[in-house]
Design an enzyme around this catalytic site. Structure first.
Site, PDB file in Angstrom:
ATOM      1  CB  CYS A   2      -0.935   0.091   1.190  1.00 43.58           C
ATOM      2  SG  CYS A   2      -1.933  -1.355   1.472  1.00 43.58           S
ATOM      3  NE  ARG A  27       5.687   1.801  -0.173  1.00 46.33           N
ATOM      4  CZ  ARG A  27       5.669   1.260   1.037  1.00 46.33           C
ATOM      5  NH1 ARG A  27       4.591   0.684   1.494  1.00 46.33           N
ATOM      6  NH2 ARG A  27       6.731   1.294   1.796  1.00 46.33           N
ATOM      7  CD1 TRP A  71      -0.538  -6.438  -3.023  1.00 43.01           C
ATOM      8  CD2 TRP A  71      -0.636  -6.926  -0.855  1.00 43.01           C
ATOM      9  NE1 TRP A  71      -0.222  -7.761  -2.873  1.00 43.01           N
ATOM     10  CE2 TRP A  71      -0.283  -8.091  -1.555  1.00 43.01           C
ATOM     11  CE3 TRP A  71      -0.778  -7.004   0.539  1.00 43.01           C
ATOM     12  CZ2 TRP A  71      -0.043  -9.318  -0.931  1.00 43.01           C
ATOM     13  CZ3 TRP A  71      -0.552  -8.216   1.167  1.00 43.01           C
ATOM     14  CH2 TRP A  71      -0.181  -9.354   0.433  1.00 43.01           C
ATOM     15  CG  ASN A  95       0.586   2.256   3.657  1.00 45.39           C
ATOM     16  OD1 ASN A  95      -0.491   2.324   3.092  1.00 45.39           O
ATOM     17  ND2 ASN A  95       1.710   2.733   3.145  1.00 45.39           N
ATOM     18  N   GLY A  96      -0.289  -0.968   6.635  1.00 42.53           N
ATOM     19  CA  GLY A  96       0.078  -1.828   7.753  1.00 42.53           C
ATOM     20  C   GLY A  96      -1.078  -2.730   8.138  1.00 42.53           C
ATOM     21  CD  GLU A 461      15.287 -14.773  -8.178  1.00 44.04           C
ATOM     22  OE1 GLU A 461      14.770 -15.226  -7.135  1.00 44.04           O
ATOM     23  OE2 GLU A 461      14.957 -13.670  -8.639  1.00 44.04           O
ATOM     24  CE  LYS A 465      12.054 -12.834 -10.109  1.00 45.59           C
ATOM     25  NZ  LYS A 465      12.821 -12.163  -9.118  1.00 45.59           N
ATOM     26  CD  GLU A 468       7.773 -11.843  -8.520  1.00 46.14           C
ATOM     27  OE1 GLU A 468       8.859 -12.376  -8.841  1.00 46.14           O
ATOM     28  OE2 GLU A 468       7.718 -10.816  -7.837  1.00 46.14           O
ATOM     29  CG  HIS A 484      15.291 -38.983  -3.730  1.00 47.07           C
ATOM     30  ND1 HIS A 484      15.645 -40.269  -3.375  1.00 47.07           N
ATOM     31  CD2 HIS A 484      16.446 -38.371  -4.101  1.00 47.07           C
ATOM     32  CE1 HIS A 484      16.951 -40.418  -3.496  1.00 47.07           C
ATOM     33  NE2 HIS A 484      17.467 -39.284  -3.948  1.00 47.07           N
ATOM     34  CE  LYS A 583      10.775  -3.763  -6.729  1.00 47.64           C
ATOM     35  NZ  LYS A 583      11.266  -5.005  -7.368  1.00 47.64           N
TER      36      LYS A 583
HETATM   37  C1  F6R Z   1      10.432 -11.530  -6.279  1.00 43.52           C
HETATM   38  C2  F6R Z   1      10.215 -10.434  -5.370  1.00 43.52           C
HETATM   39  C3  F6R Z   1       9.955 -10.725  -3.927  1.00 43.52           C
HETATM   40  C4  F6R Z   1      10.925  -9.910  -3.067  1.00 43.52           C
HETATM   41  C5  F6R Z   1      10.618 -10.119  -1.572  1.00 43.52           C
HETATM   42  C6  F6R Z   1      11.620  -9.389  -0.695  1.00 43.52           C
HETATM   43  O1  F6R Z   1      10.687 -11.083  -7.558  1.00 43.52           O
HETATM   44  O2  F6R Z   1      10.259  -9.310  -5.773  1.00 43.52           O
HETATM   45  O3  F6R Z   1      10.076 -12.081  -3.668  1.00 43.52           O
HETATM   46  O4  F6R Z   1      12.210 -10.334  -3.371  1.00 43.52           O
HETATM   47  O5  F6R Z   1       9.335  -9.653  -1.292  1.00 43.52           O
HETATM   48  O6  F6R Z   1      11.609  -8.019  -0.939  1.00 43.52           O
HETATM   49  P1  F6R Z   1      12.780  -7.094  -0.435  1.00 43.52           P
HETATM   50  O7  F6R Z   1      14.007  -7.484  -1.164  1.00 43.52           O
HETATM   51  O8  F6R Z   1      12.327  -5.699  -0.738  1.00 43.52           O
HETATM   52  O9  F6R Z   1      12.926  -7.333   1.036  1.00 43.52           O
END
Ligand code: F6R
Length: 588
Positions: A2, A27, A71, A95-96, A461, A465, A468, A484, A583
């Site tokens: 948010c 956000r 969000w 927010n929160g 990773e 990606k 996501e 396994h 984000k």
């Molecule tokens: C994946 C992604 C999330 C962040 C995670 C941590 O692409 O963006 O998995 O990596 O939410 O976020 P930060 O690095 O801001 O603590």
């Protein structure tokens, strides 16, 4: 999670709020709203969906207002759950998470108060509205009853020229210039040349009143003097620069992000940290998501070259596992945003137990930076796309350097990092080739990413990606573990990406390739071991430049990021704003 923005001053508030929200959309973007006050009357416009849905609110008159992009945590994304929330003469954005919202709401309802949303946030408006006295005291009294995390900005019809704001465990900044006063959850929402910006600390309050400088108060409402922060407004204007999406632009920026982020830890400004690294006996790494994967990569490198018992933890697990934190522990907290609630809590816990905390973050003045003993910035530049790309590679640059310093302190040495720079540039050029793989993935049932050693972390990773932004189920798996149980899932509709960069382990991973091929899977290879290319079972491959195998996620991540990007587009998704994500995850 948010975004908040607020303005009071000489100009019309609505355009300022909407522009600020637009800059904050990374956000959260499931609903948005603004409230503008004029002549003591508050007009609220809220919409499900993105900020652009609020365009009709741009014409609202009034020089004071607050806005929010959401969000969803409590209550589905909908117009009625969007902020701002109103109770009587009070209007708030939040927010929160208010953890005792249910109990507070029950108490309000027992008094006959009606709620218009399913959110935890609305109760804040009710608590403030029930208080006597001026707005600042009313907000403070309400805060005393709230448990949880919050950044709040409040309007009152009783004080039509004032915004009161406060925070606890959720960031908030205040700005001012000749035109007026601003509040926001993030610096970029209000960044502008010549504007002063101040960071609110936990428990502090600020009063923004038209025509006056911002006032700051402690939790006990004693005046607090603040120093403006030094930020670079120029850097804070994001632009796609000719790219169709921020994600593609940010992948293209990986080489620069890596070369800017590689620290020289022996240099003056880092000498105190270098001493600590040399003496570190225990290393805990905490992070979430992509940052956790970079932590795993560092862990591997530390084991390999520094022979130190390091451990990487998912931050949300660490904080509740009653961790053993021996003396001389260094906790490395990795976070692009520096605001991830779980990472902050894990770092704070380790600090409480005597660890020194080293923050590796991309955002100056972030909460993580402020709670840490040492900071190593990643200089990836702002990352707008929700999926982390260049920040991952920048984190690796920093974390590999840290592992190297730990090794040096133990009389050992890690391979040099400089050769990674040309390798990254070359890998970026090769990465584009994965575009031709997309038809095999678009309609897949699920996808496997396989690797051993450092390639396994790249597989994790790559899989994150893809999930996501393409919404395809996928798993990153240790290549040796497939047999396994997991092989049962592999068939002609499960493409497999094998990552092979360690000549010592290449045959082993190729065994897994044979196993999945035998079950009908199409296999795609990301490698820098040319011998693997002769495998007839591979449908397509990308040959990357040579590099130290332990550092290889730095280069294998590029085709993996690119694959996720192109598959997302082919499936009709917006790679910059994937569904259900944000984000910066500032809630637990
Ligand atoms: C994946 C992604 C999330 C962040 C995670 C941590 O692409 O963006 O998995 O990596 O939410 O976020 P930060 O690095 O801001 O603590």
């Amino acid at each position: 999670m948010c975004g908040i923005v607020g303005y009071v001053g000489e100009r019309r508030a609505a355009p300022i709020l909407l522009d600020g929200l637009q800059r904050l959309e990374y956000r959260g973007y499931d609903s948005a709203g603004i409230a503008v006050m004029r002549g003591g009357q508050i007009t609220v416009v809220r919409r499900k969906g993105r900020v652009k849905g609020l365009s009709e609110a741009r014409s609202l008159e009034g020089k004071i207002g607050i806005g929010h992009t959401r969000w969803a945590t409590h209550g589905a994304p909908s117009e009625r759950n969007a902020h701002p929330h109103v109770c009587g003469k009070i209007c708030i954005v939040h927010n929160g998470i208010i953890e005792n919202a249910a109990a507070l709401r029950t108490a309000c309802e027992a008094r006959g108060e009606l709620f218009a949303s399913d959110t935890d946030s609305e109760v804040i408006a009710h608590l403030i509205a029930a208080e006597k006295g001026d707005l600042l005291h009313a907000v403070r009294a309400a805060c005393e009853r709230m448990v949880g995390s919050y950044a709040v900005a409040v309007l009152s019809q009783e004080e039509p020229e004032t915004i009161v704001c406060t925070r606890r465990a959720s960031p908030l900044v205040v700005g001012c210039d000749g035109d007026g006063l601003y509040v926001a959850s993030d610096i970029p929402a209000i960044a502008a040349k010549g504007r002063k910006v101040y960071v609110l600390e936990d428990g502090e309050f600020s009063v923004l009143r038209q025509g006056r400088p911002p006032r700051f108060y402690s939790g006990a409402l004693l005046p607090v003097e603040k120093t403006e922060i030094d930020y670079d407004a120029a850097e804070d204007v994001p632009a796609k620069g000719g790219f169709r999406h921020f994600m593609k632009k940010e992948i293209a920026e990986v080489p620069e992000a890596v070369s800017r982020s590689l620290p020289d830890l022996r240099k003056g400004e880092y000498s105190a940290l270098y001493e600590v690294l040399c003496q570190t006996k225990y290393l805990h790494i905490v992070a979430c998501g992509t940052a956790y994967h970079s932590g795993l990569c560092m862990n591997y490198v530390t084991h390999r070259f520094a022979r130190l018992p390091a451990e990487a933890y998912v931050a949300s697990e660490y904080r509740y596992m009653d961790p053993i934190v021996p003396a001389d522990t260094l906790l490395v907290a990795v976070s692009q945003s520096g605001e991830t609630a779980d990472t902050l809590a894990a770092a704070a816990l380790a600090k409480e137990r005597g660890a020194k905390v080293l923050a590796v973050t991309n955002v100056p003045y972030s909460s993580l930076e402020r709670l840490s003993d040492f900071v190593l910035p990643t200089y990836a530049g702002r990352e707008i796309a929700v999926a982390a790309t260049k920040s991952f590679n920048a984190q690796l640059a920093v974390l590999y350097a840290v592992a190297g310093a730990v090794a040096a302190g133990r009389g050992l040495s890690a391979p040099p990092l400089a050769p990674l720079l040309p390798a990254v540039r070359e890998a970026l050029a090769m990465a584009e080739q994965v575009r031709s793989w997309v038809p095999y993935f678009v309609g897949a049932k699920s996808v496997f990413f396989l690797g051993r050693g450092a390639d396994y972390f790249a597989a994790l990773e790559g899989s994150l990606k893809l999930k996501e932004i393409s919404y395809l189920p996928s798993e990153g798996y240790p290549a040796g573990e497939l047999k396994h149980g997991t092989l049962a899932l592999v068939d002609g509709r499960t493409p497999v990406v094998a990552i092979v960069t360690d000549p010592v382990l290449a045959d082993k991973t190729m065994n897994a390739v044979h196993e999945v091929y035998a079950r009908g899977a199409a296999v795609f290879l990301i490698t820098n071991v040319p011998e693997c290319l002769s495998c007839a079972e591979v449908t397509a491959s990308v040959l990357l430049p040579k590099c130290e195998p332990a550092y290889s996620p730095m280069i294998t991540s590029l085709p993996l990021q690119m694959l996720a990007y192109y598959v997302a587009i082919a499936r009709g998704n917006d790679p910059d704003k994937p569904r259900n994500l944000a984000k910066s995850v500032t809630v637990e």
